[in-house]
Design a protein around this motif. Structure first.
Motif, PDB file in Angstrom:
ATOM      1  N   LYS A  58     -47.374   0.827  59.868  1.00 50.30           N
ATOM      2  CA  LYS A  58     -46.620  -0.249  60.514  1.00 50.30           C
ATOM      3  C   LYS A  58     -47.322  -1.598  60.505  1.00 50.30           C
ATOM      4  O   LYS A  58     -46.668  -2.623  60.690  1.00 50.30           O
ATOM      5  CB  LYS A  58     -46.306   0.144  61.965  1.00 50.30           C
ATOM      6  CG  LYS A  58     -45.390   1.353  62.097  1.00 50.30           C
ATOM      7  CD  LYS A  58     -45.118   1.659  63.563  1.00 50.30           C
ATOM      8  CE  LYS A  58     -44.190   2.861  63.715  1.00 50.30           C
ATOM      9  NZ  LYS A  58     -43.917   3.150  65.154  1.00 50.30           N
ATOM     10  N   VAL A  59     -48.653  -1.611  60.313  1.00 50.48           N
ATOM     11  CA  VAL A  59     -49.385  -2.873  60.432  1.00 50.48           C
ATOM     12  C   VAL A  59     -50.439  -3.001  59.346  1.00 50.48           C
ATOM     13  O   VAL A  59     -50.807  -2.024  58.689  1.00 50.48           O
ATOM     14  CB  VAL A  59     -50.058  -3.012  61.820  1.00 50.48           C
ATOM     15  CG1 VAL A  59     -49.081  -2.731  62.938  1.00 50.48           C
ATOM     16  CG2 VAL A  59     -51.263  -2.095  61.942  1.00 50.48           C
ATOM     17  N   PHE A  60     -50.936  -4.212  59.206  1.00 45.24           N
ATOM     18  CA  PHE A  60     -52.040  -4.473  58.272  1.00 45.24           C
ATOM     19  C   PHE A  60     -53.356  -3.948  58.849  1.00 45.24           C
ATOM     20  O   PHE A  60     -53.966  -3.032  58.304  1.00 45.24           O
ATOM     21  CB  PHE A  60     -52.125  -5.973  57.991  1.00 45.24           C
ATOM     22  CG  PHE A  60     -53.293  -6.378  57.131  1.00 45.24           C
ATOM     23  CD1 PHE A  60     -53.292  -6.127  55.768  1.00 45.24           C
ATOM     24  CD2 PHE A  60     -54.403  -7.019  57.680  1.00 45.24           C
ATOM     25  CE1 PHE A  60     -54.371  -6.489  54.965  1.00 45.24           C
ATOM     26  CE2 PHE A  60     -55.475  -7.392  56.894  1.00 45.24           C
ATOM     27  CZ  PHE A  60     -55.461  -7.121  55.527  1.00 45.24           C
ATOM     28  N   CYS A  61     -53.793  -4.519  59.975  1.00 41.29           N
ATOM     29  CA  CYS A  61     -55.051  -4.074  60.590  1.00 41.29           C
ATOM     30  C   CYS A  61     -55.138  -4.634  62.000  1.00 41.29           C
ATOM     31  O   CYS A  61     -54.953  -5.829  62.213  1.00 41.29           O
ATOM     32  CB  CYS A  61     -56.246  -4.541  59.762  1.00 41.29           C
ATOM     33  SG  CYS A  61     -57.857  -4.122  60.469  1.00 41.29           S
ATOM     34  N   ALA A  62     -55.465  -3.744  62.950  1.00 39.18           N
ATOM     35  CA  ALA A  62     -55.537  -4.143  64.358  1.00 39.18           C
ATOM     36  C   ALA A  62     -56.947  -4.465  64.817  1.00 39.18           C
ATOM     37  O   ALA A  62     -57.199  -4.596  66.013  1.00 39.18           O
ATOM     38  CB  ALA A  62     -54.948  -3.041  65.237  1.00 39.18           C
ATOM     39  N   GLY A  63     -57.903  -4.595  63.885  1.00 44.67           N
ATOM     40  CA  GLY A  63     -59.248  -5.001  64.271  1.00 44.67           C
ATOM     41  C   GLY A  63     -60.196  -3.834  64.461  1.00 44.67           C
ATOM     42  O   GLY A  63     -59.987  -2.747  63.924  1.00 44.67           O
ATOM     43  N   HIS A  64     -61.252  -4.043  65.205  1.00 42.71           N
ATOM     44  CA  HIS A  64     -62.262  -3.008  65.422  1.00 42.71           C
ATOM     45  C   HIS A  64     -61.668  -1.814  66.178  1.00 42.71           C
ATOM     46  O   HIS A  64     -60.671  -1.939  66.903  1.00 42.71           O
ATOM     47  CB  HIS A  64     -63.445  -3.564  66.212  1.00 42.71           C
ATOM     48  CG  HIS A  64     -64.374  -4.405  65.401  1.00 42.71           C
ATOM     49  ND1 HIS A  64     -65.087  -3.904  64.333  1.00 42.71           N
ATOM     50  CD2 HIS A  64     -64.713  -5.719  65.500  1.00 42.71           C
ATOM     51  CE1 HIS A  64     -65.830  -4.872  63.815  1.00 42.71           C
ATOM     52  NE2 HIS A  64     -65.611  -5.978  64.495  1.00 42.71           N
ATOM     53  N   ASP A  65     -62.313  -0.672  66.033  1.00 38.91           N
ATOM     54  CA  ASP A  65     -61.916   0.546  66.735  1.00 38.91           C
ATOM     55  C   ASP A  65     -62.535   0.513  68.129  1.00 38.91           C
ATOM     56  O   ASP A  65     -63.725   0.789  68.304  1.00 38.91           O
ATOM     57  CB  ASP A  65     -62.398   1.775  65.946  1.00 38.91           C
ATOM     58  CG  ASP A  65     -61.836   3.068  66.493  1.00 38.91           C
ATOM     59  OD1 ASP A  65     -61.794   3.213  67.733  1.00 38.91           O
ATOM     60  OD2 ASP A  65     -61.446   3.928  65.683  1.00 38.91           O
ATOM     61  N   GLY A 110     -46.685  -6.596  59.795  1.00 40.18           N
ATOM     62  CA  GLY A 110     -46.866  -6.084  61.150  1.00 40.18           C
ATOM     63  C   GLY A 110     -47.721  -7.001  61.984  1.00 40.18           C
ATOM     64  O   GLY A 110     -47.258  -8.023  62.499  1.00 40.18           O
ATOM     65  N   ILE A 111     -48.978  -6.654  62.124  1.00 37.41           N
ATOM     66  CA  ILE A 111     -49.928  -7.489  62.853  1.00 37.41           C
ATOM     67  C   ILE A 111     -51.261  -7.522  62.119  1.00 37.41           C
ATOM     68  O   ILE A 111     -51.600  -6.605  61.370  1.00 37.41           O
ATOM     69  CB  ILE A 111     -50.177  -6.998  64.302  1.00 37.41           C
ATOM     70  CG1 ILE A 111     -50.737  -5.568  64.309  1.00 37.41           C
ATOM     71  CG2 ILE A 111     -48.933  -7.130  65.167  1.00 37.41           C
ATOM     72  CD1 ILE A 111     -51.223  -5.096  65.673  1.00 37.41           C
ATOM     73  N   ALA A 112     -51.985  -8.597  62.347  1.00 38.42           N
ATOM     74  CA  ALA A 112     -53.376  -8.723  61.906  1.00 38.42           C
ATOM     75  C   ALA A 112     -54.105  -9.348  63.077  1.00 38.42           C
ATOM     76  O   ALA A 112     -53.976 -10.552  63.322  1.00 38.42           O
ATOM     77  CB  ALA A 112     -53.488  -9.593  60.662  1.00 38.42           C
ATOM     78  N   THR A 113     -54.830  -8.518  63.817  1.00 41.41           N
ATOM     79  CA  THR A 113     -55.421  -8.983  65.065  1.00 41.41           C
ATOM     80  C   THR A 113     -56.934  -8.846  65.056  1.00 41.41           C
ATOM     81  O   THR A 113     -57.495  -7.939  64.442  1.00 41.41           O
ATOM     82  CB  THR A 113     -54.861  -8.200  66.271  1.00 41.41           C
ATOM     83  OG1 THR A 113     -55.098  -6.798  66.074  1.00 41.41           O
ATOM     84  CG2 THR A 113     -53.385  -8.444  66.414  1.00 41.41           C
ATOM     85  N   ALA A 114     -57.597  -9.755  65.778  1.00 43.55           N
ATOM     86  CA  ALA A 114     -59.052  -9.740  65.952  1.00 43.55           C
ATOM     87  C   ALA A 114     -59.752  -9.619  64.602  1.00 43.55           C
ATOM     88  O   ALA A 114     -59.561 -10.482  63.734  1.00 43.55           O
ATOM     89  CB  ALA A 114     -59.454  -8.636  66.925  1.00 43.55           C
ATOM     90  N   ALA A 115     -60.527  -8.561  64.364  1.00 44.26           N
ATOM     91  CA  ALA A 115     -61.200  -8.409  63.074  1.00 44.26           C
ATOM     92  C   ALA A 115     -60.212  -8.207  61.935  1.00 44.26           C
ATOM     93  O   ALA A 115     -60.551  -8.431  60.774  1.00 44.26           O
ATOM     94  CB  ALA A 115     -62.199  -7.256  63.127  1.00 44.26           C
ATOM     95  N   GLY A 116     -58.987  -7.791  62.252  1.00 43.94           N
ATOM     96  CA  GLY A 116     -57.948  -7.709  61.227  1.00 43.94           C
ATOM     97  C   GLY A 116     -57.507  -9.086  60.770  1.00 43.94           C
ATOM     98  O   GLY A 116     -57.264  -9.321  59.579  1.00 43.94           O
ATOM     99  N   CYS A 117     -57.425 -10.016  61.714  1.00 43.59           N
ATOM    100  CA  CYS A 117     -57.133 -11.409  61.373  1.00 43.59           C
ATOM    101  C   CYS A 117     -58.320 -12.000  60.606  1.00 43.59           C
ATOM    102  O   CYS A 117     -58.141 -12.777  59.663  1.00 43.59           O
ATOM    103  CB  CYS A 117     -56.856 -12.195  62.644  1.00 43.59           C
ATOM    104  SG  CYS A 117     -56.279 -13.888  62.368  1.00 43.59           S
ATOM    105  N   GLN A 118     -59.526 -11.628  61.008  1.00 41.40           N
ATOM    106  CA  GLN A 118     -60.736 -12.039  60.294  1.00 41.40           C
ATOM    107  C   GLN A 118     -60.684 -11.568  58.846  1.00 41.40           C
ATOM    108  O   GLN A 118     -61.085 -12.293  57.924  1.00 41.40           O
ATOM    109  CB  GLN A 118     -61.953 -11.434  60.999  1.00 41.40           C
ATOM    110  CG  GLN A 118     -63.302 -11.713  60.362  1.00 41.40           C
ATOM    111  CD  GLN A 118     -64.420 -10.950  61.066  1.00 41.40           C
ATOM    112  OE1 GLN A 118     -64.156 -10.074  61.901  1.00 41.40           O
ATOM    113  NE2 GLN A 118     -65.647 -11.277  60.748  1.00 41.40           N
ATOM    114  N   LEU A 119     -60.180 -10.372  58.630  1.00 44.62           N
ATOM    115  CA  LEU A 119     -60.079  -9.822  57.283  1.00 44.62           C
ATOM    116  C   LEU A 119     -59.126 -10.656  56.428  1.00 44.62           C
ATOM    117  O   LEU A 119     -59.419 -10.965  55.266  1.00 44.62           O
ATOM    118  CB  LEU A 119     -59.606  -8.369  57.361  1.00 44.62           C
ATOM    119  CG  LEU A 119     -59.714  -7.492  56.119  1.00 44.62           C
ATOM    120  CD1 LEU A 119     -61.141  -7.460  55.584  1.00 44.62           C
ATOM    121  CD2 LEU A 119     -59.217  -6.090  56.427  1.00 44.62           C
ATOM    122  N   VAL A 120     -57.996 -11.052  57.006  1.00 44.39           N
ATOM    123  CA  VAL A 120     -57.055 -11.913  56.291  1.00 44.39           C
ATOM    124  C   VAL A 120     -57.719 -13.249  55.956  1.00 44.39           C
ATOM    125  O   VAL A 120     -57.631 -13.747  54.830  1.00 44.39           O
ATOM    126  CB  VAL A 120     -55.782 -12.153  57.127  1.00 44.39           C
ATOM    127  CG1 VAL A 120     -54.858 -13.156  56.430  1.00 44.39           C
ATOM    128  CG2 VAL A 120     -55.041 -10.838  57.360  1.00 44.39           C
TER     129      VAL A 120
END
Length: 261
Positions: A58-65, A110-120
């Protein structure tokens, strides 16, 4: 290559798919290790001219675990050594992307949040599906996104970046394109095709020219990246050790309001 990170080559384009949909493709220890290993392989692969990075589910990446991060607190030092190592490993992976000889394009949904947004932000280009949301929202749980800040602030105007970091507010795909976080926004059903078209356009160029140009681009525009990551990682370690941050993450995982007193 593990099932956690899938690679598919088609011509001169390699597609990497983060394949942990149950965790929203979180950048777990295992995911970071898989990305590091595959980026190293790609960097030594002369047949690949462009890399596409996307997420399954559903999403690209939600950041750190966050569950892994909380588990790190069980150590006698309350996680200091683990957090220091984690943010260093994450910074290393993020810096591998601009250092790769091939341009890397994020295909985001979907979403790209925190470290996921950093990845983008760390990728050379990004194509987003309509409806995608972007955020560096750690501040909402008491953890300022210091390391994501490094990549974000090198992509978007500083006042936009600071607002996102301090409010934890999300921006939509259209706004992300307006401020320079992504290159273009396309209908969700066209994301794969549009990203592929962009990748093939770049792959069709003279490989040596693109590779030397990419290196020159990043060398001249981000000379202080490593120093900034070192500084931001230390800030994030200190932040992770705060009682209120521990409580904020615990509350988030328990789906309750944090007790910050």
């Amino acid at each position: 290559m593990s099932d956690l990170l899938l690679r598919t080559d088609a011509g001169a384009v390699a597609t990497l798919t983060m394949n942990a949909p149950a965790s929203l493709n979180a950048l777990s220890d295992a995911m970071l290790a898989a990305l590091k290993a595959e980026f190293a392989r790609l960097g030594a692969d002369p047949a690949i001219r462009v890399v596409i990075l996307k997420g399954a589910g559903k999403v690209f990446c939600a950041g750190h675990d966050l569950k892994e991060m909380q588990a790190g607190r069980a150590a006698p030092d309350r996680g200091r050594a683990y957090f220091t190592d984690l943010f260093a490993r994450c910074a290393e992976v993020m810096q591998m992307i601009p250092a790769l000889p091939q341009p890397v394009i994020a295909a985001v949904h979907g979403i790209a949040t925190a470290a996921g947004c950093q990845l983008v932000a760390s990728c050379d280009m990004a194509v987003a599906a309509e409806g995608t949301r972007f955020g560096v929202n750690g501040v909402n749980i008491g953890l300022f996104c210091s390391t994501p800040m490094v990549a974000l602030s090198r992509n978007v105007p500083r006042k936009i970046a600071f607002e996102m970091l301090t409010t934890g507010a999300f921006i939509d795909a259209r706004r992300a394109a307006e401020v320079g976080l992504v290159n273009r926004v396309v209908p969700a059903g066209a994301l794969a095709a549009e990203t592929r078209t962009l990748a093939e356009t770049v792959a069709a160029k003279l490989t040596a020219a693109v590779r030397i140009g990419k290196r020159a681009f990043h060398d001249q525009i981000e000379m202080t990246r490593a120093q900034a990551y070192d500084h931001a990682a230390k800030a994030m370690v200190e932040n992770m050790l705060w009682r209120d941050t521990e409580e904020g993450i615990s509350a988030f995982l328990a789906k309750r309001a944090p007790d910050w007193g």
